[in-house]
Design a protein around this motif. Structure first.
Motif, PDB file in Angstrom:
ATOM      1  N   ALA A 150      57.841-100.446 -63.067  1.00  0.00           N
ATOM      2  CA  ALA A 150      57.208-100.992 -64.520  1.00  0.00           C
ATOM      3  C   ALA A 150      55.674-100.987 -64.347  1.00  0.00           C
ATOM      4  CB  ALA A 150      57.655-102.401 -64.823  1.00  0.00           C
ATOM      5  N   VAL A 151      54.804-101.123 -65.241  1.00  0.00           N
ATOM      6  CA  VAL A 151      53.192-101.285 -64.975  1.00  0.00           C
ATOM      7  C   VAL A 151      53.118-102.695 -65.419  1.00  0.00           C
ATOM      8  CG1 VAL A 151      51.067-100.725 -65.674  1.00  0.00           C
ATOM      9  CG2 VAL A 151      52.910 -98.900 -65.320  1.00  0.00           C
ATOM     10  N   PHE A 152      52.444-103.398 -64.633  1.00  0.00           N
ATOM     11  CA  PHE A 152      52.156-104.866 -64.752  1.00  0.00           C
ATOM     12  C   PHE A 152      50.692-104.875 -65.292  1.00  0.00           C
ATOM     13  CE2 PHE A 152      55.910-105.049 -61.904  1.00  0.00           C
ATOM     14  CZ  PHE A 152      56.674-106.223 -62.740  1.00  0.00           C
ATOM     15  N   VAL A 153      50.455-105.890 -66.034  1.00  0.00           N
ATOM     16  CA  VAL A 153      49.233-106.262 -66.466  1.00  0.00           C
ATOM     17  C   VAL A 153      48.605-107.616 -66.046  1.00  0.00           C
ATOM     18  CG1 VAL A 153      49.400-104.451 -68.288  1.00  0.00           C
ATOM     19  CG2 VAL A 153      50.006-106.961 -68.776  1.00  0.00           C
ATOM     20  N   PRO A 154      47.140-107.844 -66.296  1.00  0.00           N
ATOM     21  CA  PRO A 154      46.720-109.110 -65.531  1.00  0.00           C
ATOM     22  C   PRO A 154      47.329-110.276 -66.245  1.00  0.00           C
ATOM     23  CG  PRO A 154      44.986-107.643 -65.798  1.00  0.00           C
ATOM     24  CD  PRO A 154      46.217-106.949 -66.455  1.00  0.00           C
ATOM     25  N   HIS A 155      47.814-110.254 -67.689  1.00  0.00           N
ATOM     26  CA  HIS A 155      48.354-111.445 -68.298  1.00  0.00           C
ATOM     27  C   HIS A 155      49.611-112.072 -67.738  1.00  0.00           C
ATOM     28  CE1 HIS A 155      48.527-114.395 -71.631  1.00  0.00           C
ATOM     29  NE2 HIS A 155      49.712-113.665 -71.854  1.00  0.00           N
ATOM     30  N   GLN A 156      50.329-111.102 -67.262  1.00  0.00           N
ATOM     31  CA  GLN A 156      51.641-111.357 -66.669  1.00  0.00           C
ATOM     32  C   GLN A 156      51.574-112.320 -65.298  1.00  0.00           C
ATOM     33  OE1 GLN A 156      52.674-107.280 -67.209  1.00  0.00           O
ATOM     34  NE2 GLN A 156      54.693-107.926 -67.121  1.00  0.00           N
ATOM     35  N   LEU A 157      50.403-112.537 -64.582  1.00  0.00           N
ATOM     36  CA  LEU A 157      50.087-113.107 -63.681  1.00  0.00           C
ATOM     37  C   LEU A 157      50.317-114.583 -63.785  1.00  0.00           C
ATOM     38  CD1 LEU A 157      47.260-111.168 -62.282  1.00  0.00           C
ATOM     39  CD2 LEU A 157      49.464-111.232 -61.030  1.00  0.00           C
ATOM     40  N   ARG A 158      49.607-114.984 -64.998  1.00  0.00           N
ATOM     41  CA  ARG A 158      49.866-116.286 -65.497  1.00  0.00           C
ATOM     42  C   ARG A 158      51.357-116.788 -65.783  1.00  0.00           C
ATOM     43  NH1 ARG A 158      47.374-120.517 -68.703  1.00  0.00           N
ATOM     44  NH2 ARG A 158      48.487-120.964 -71.092  1.00  0.00           N
ATOM     45  N   HIS A 159      52.219-115.995 -66.410  1.00  0.00           N
ATOM     46  CA  HIS A 159      53.558-116.190 -66.473  1.00  0.00           C
ATOM     47  C   HIS A 159      54.284-116.282 -65.116  1.00  0.00           C
ATOM     48  CE1 HIS A 159      52.739-116.342 -70.741  1.00  0.00           C
ATOM     49  NE2 HIS A 159      52.529-114.765 -70.759  1.00  0.00           N
ATOM     50  N   GLY A 160      53.871-115.170 -64.401  1.00  0.00           N
ATOM     51  CA  GLY A 160      54.383-115.450 -62.888  1.00  0.00           C
ATOM     52  C   GLY A 160      54.367-116.499 -62.399  1.00  0.00           C
ATOM     53  N   GLY A 161      53.311-116.886 -62.149  1.00  0.00           N
ATOM     54  CA  GLY A 161      53.127-118.181 -61.284  1.00  0.00           C
ATOM     55  C   GLY A 161      53.867-119.252 -62.065  1.00  0.00           C
ATOM     56  N   ALA A 162      53.733-119.667 -63.473  1.00  0.00           N
ATOM     57  CA  ALA A 162      54.684-120.709 -63.990  1.00  0.00           C
ATOM     58  C   ALA A 162      55.933-120.795 -63.662  1.00  0.00           C
ATOM     59  CB  ALA A 162      54.274-120.746 -65.445  1.00  0.00           C
ATOM     60  N   SER A 163      56.620-119.354 -63.934  1.00  0.00           N
ATOM     61  CA  SER A 163      58.019-119.132 -63.871  1.00  0.00           C
ATOM     62  C   SER A 163      58.494-119.206 -62.482  1.00  0.00           C
ATOM     63  CB  SER A 163      58.247-117.544 -64.353  1.00  0.00           C
ATOM     64  OG  SER A 163      57.941-117.502 -65.621  1.00  0.00           O
ATOM     65  N   HIS A 164      57.821-118.702 -61.329  1.00  0.00           N
ATOM     66  CA  HIS A 164      58.004-119.001 -60.095  1.00  0.00           C
ATOM     67  C   HIS A 164      58.096-120.407 -59.772  1.00  0.00           C
ATOM     68  CE1 HIS A 164      58.167-118.324 -55.760  1.00  0.00           C
ATOM     69  NE2 HIS A 164      57.309-119.203 -55.718  1.00  0.00           N
ATOM     70  N   ASP A 165      57.139-121.314 -60.214  1.00  0.00           N
ATOM     71  CA  ASP A 165      57.065-122.816 -59.943  1.00  0.00           C
ATOM     72  C   ASP A 165      58.324-123.381 -60.382  1.00  0.00           C
ATOM     73  OD1 ASP A 165      55.044-121.944 -58.296  1.00  0.00           O
ATOM     74  OD2 ASP A 165      53.508-123.047 -59.612  1.00  0.00           O
ATOM     75  N   ALA A 166      58.662-122.873 -61.691  1.00  0.00           N
ATOM     76  CA  ALA A 166      60.013-123.473 -62.418  1.00  0.00           C
ATOM     77  C   ALA A 166      61.041-123.204 -61.707  1.00  0.00           C
ATOM     78  CB  ALA A 166      59.838-122.945 -63.746  1.00  0.00           C
ATOM     79  N   LEU A 167      61.247-121.716 -61.186  1.00  0.00           N
ATOM     80  CA  LEU A 167      62.406-121.348 -60.697  1.00  0.00           C
ATOM     81  C   LEU A 167      62.758-122.270 -59.433  1.00  0.00           C
ATOM     82  CD1 LEU A 167      64.987-119.709 -60.636  1.00  0.00           C
ATOM     83  CD2 LEU A 167      63.225-118.056 -59.449  1.00  0.00           C
ATOM     84  N   HIS A 168      61.713-122.280 -58.603  1.00  0.00           N
ATOM     85  CA  HIS A 168      61.966-122.812 -57.324  1.00  0.00           C
ATOM     86  C   HIS A 168      61.653-124.196 -57.170  1.00  0.00           C
ATOM     87  CE1 HIS A 168      62.638-119.108 -55.239  1.00  0.00           C
ATOM     88  NE2 HIS A 168      61.781-118.596 -56.185  1.00  0.00           N
ATOM     89  N   GLU A 169      61.382-124.886 -58.450  1.00  0.00           N
ATOM     90  CA  GLU A 169      61.127-126.272 -58.659  1.00  0.00           C
ATOM     91  C   GLU A 169      60.285-127.235 -57.888  1.00  0.00           C
ATOM     92  OE1 GLU A 169      65.143-128.444 -57.734  1.00  0.00           O
ATOM     93  OE2 GLU A 169      65.680-127.680 -59.797  1.00  0.00           O
ATOM     94  N   ILE A 170      58.883-126.427 -57.847  1.00  0.00           N
ATOM     95  CA  ILE A 170      57.692-126.477 -57.099  1.00  0.00           C
ATOM     96  C   ILE A 170      57.075-127.648 -57.867  1.00  0.00           C
ATOM     97  CG2 ILE A 170      55.568-125.660 -56.145  1.00  0.00           C
ATOM     98  CD1 ILE A 170      56.880-123.087 -55.589  1.00  0.00           C
ATOM     99  N   ARG A 171      57.140-127.427 -59.111  1.00  0.00           N
ATOM    100  CA  ARG A 171      56.532-128.114 -60.233  1.00  0.00           C
ATOM    101  C   ARG A 171      57.678-128.554 -61.320  1.00  0.00           C
ATOM    102  NH1 ARG A 171      51.241-127.354 -58.194  1.00  0.00           N
ATOM    103  NH2 ARG A 171      50.963-125.264 -57.622  1.00  0.00           N
ATOM    104  N   ASP A 172      57.595-129.694 -61.849  1.00  0.00           N
ATOM    105  CA  ASP A 172      58.365-130.158 -63.109  1.00  0.00           C
ATOM    106  C   ASP A 172      57.549-129.351 -64.401  1.00  0.00           C
ATOM    107  OD1 ASP A 172      56.235-131.915 -63.855  1.00  0.00           O
ATOM    108  OD2 ASP A 172      57.615-133.563 -62.970  1.00  0.00           O
ATOM    109  N   MET A 173      58.207-129.398 -65.266  1.00  0.00           N
ATOM    110  CA  MET A 173      57.704-128.884 -66.396  1.00  0.00           C
ATOM    111  C   MET A 173      56.339-129.637 -67.031  1.00  0.00           C
ATOM    112  SD  MET A 173      59.229-126.159 -67.568  1.00  0.00           S
ATOM    113  CE  MET A 173      60.286-125.490 -66.396  1.00  0.00           C
TER     114      MET A 173
END
Length: 250
Positions: A150-173
């Motif tokens: 897939a081709v990724f775009v800059p806007h997806q980085l913001r969602h990637g960081g938040a999704s990663h931190d939620a999945l691994h419980e690095i930060r709470d909601m």
């Protein structure tokens, strides 16, 4: 290291799909080996993913937006102040706020190394060679070279960081909402749906994702070195009028 898929099969990823951290790191490593624009695109990817920045927020950063560490030790971390009120003519953020502070590198140390290198270059604009079209083009070209599915775009980085931190419980909601400066609780509910990130990760073979394990150990150092080297030959910064970007991304 085999290609994942022929480039002719690439399709744009959905703008709201998160980019996995491993893919972000592999793409940034690919870009930091390139020209001035590519190196800055690599740095922007790293900072945007870590700090949940919108593309326009990231590439418009100046030295005035950066808060260097004070002192030393574990508590000495870099920070970015989004829409700082002390900067003349600074517009409020997309959510109409000022002085939102985001720590950088508190959980991904290489992001702090990259921000430190950007700051050390002494140019007022941290990304003086990067525009949004150039940023998108650099990411797309890196996806093509690596033959990603897939081709990724800059806007997806913001969602990637938040999704990663939620999945691994690095930060709470609550922390994710504050870090991403989302106005409503409803805006961050998507990150509670951890299956979205897992589904995107399943597009990539584990052998490809595992490359990030090695890259992670030197990504900050080598990207910082590339930034400082490129900074010696950087052309003059564009005038402010030429660097205005829409705030539709978010």
């Amino acid at each position: 290291n085999a290609p994942l898929r022929g480039w002719e099969n690439l399709e744009p990823a959905r703008s709201r799909e998160p980019i996995p951290v491993e893919v972000c790191e592999i793409l940034a490593d690919e870009l930091r080996r390139g020209d001035l624009v590519d190196v800055e695109a690599a740095a922007a990817m790293i900072i945007s993913f870590d700090a949940y920045l919108r593309p326009g927020e990231c590439i418009q950063l100046t030295r005035a937006h950066v808060a260097p560490p004070h002192g030393s030790g574990p508590a000495a971390v870099w920070a970015i102040q989004v829409a700082p009120s002390h900067v003349p003519e600074e517009a409020p953020s997309k959510t109409n706020t000022y002085d939102d502070t985001v720590l950088v590198g508190d959980h991904r140390s290489y992001a702090g190394e990259v921000l430190a290198a950007l700051f050390r270059r002494r140019s007022h604009q941290l990304f003086q060679n990067l525009t949004l079209p150039k940023y998108e083009k650099a990411m797309r070209a890196a996806c093509l070279r690596l033959q990603l599915p897939a081709v990724f775009v800059p806007h997806q980085l913001r969602h990637g960081g938040a999704s990663h931190d939620a999945l691994h419980e690095i930060r709470d909601m609550r922390e994710i909402q504050a870090r991403g400066r989302w106005r409503s609780r409803e805006s961050v509910r998507r990150y509670e749906k951890k299956g979205v990130l897992l589904r995107v990760r399943r597009k990539f073979p584990l052998s490809f994702l595992s490359r990030a394990n090695a890259i992670r150990s030197f990504l900050g150092t080598k990207t910082a070195k590339a930034l400082l080297k490129a900074g010696r030959f950087a052309p003059p910064a564009l005038p402010a009028k030429a660097r205005r970007y829409g705030r539709e991304y978010g």
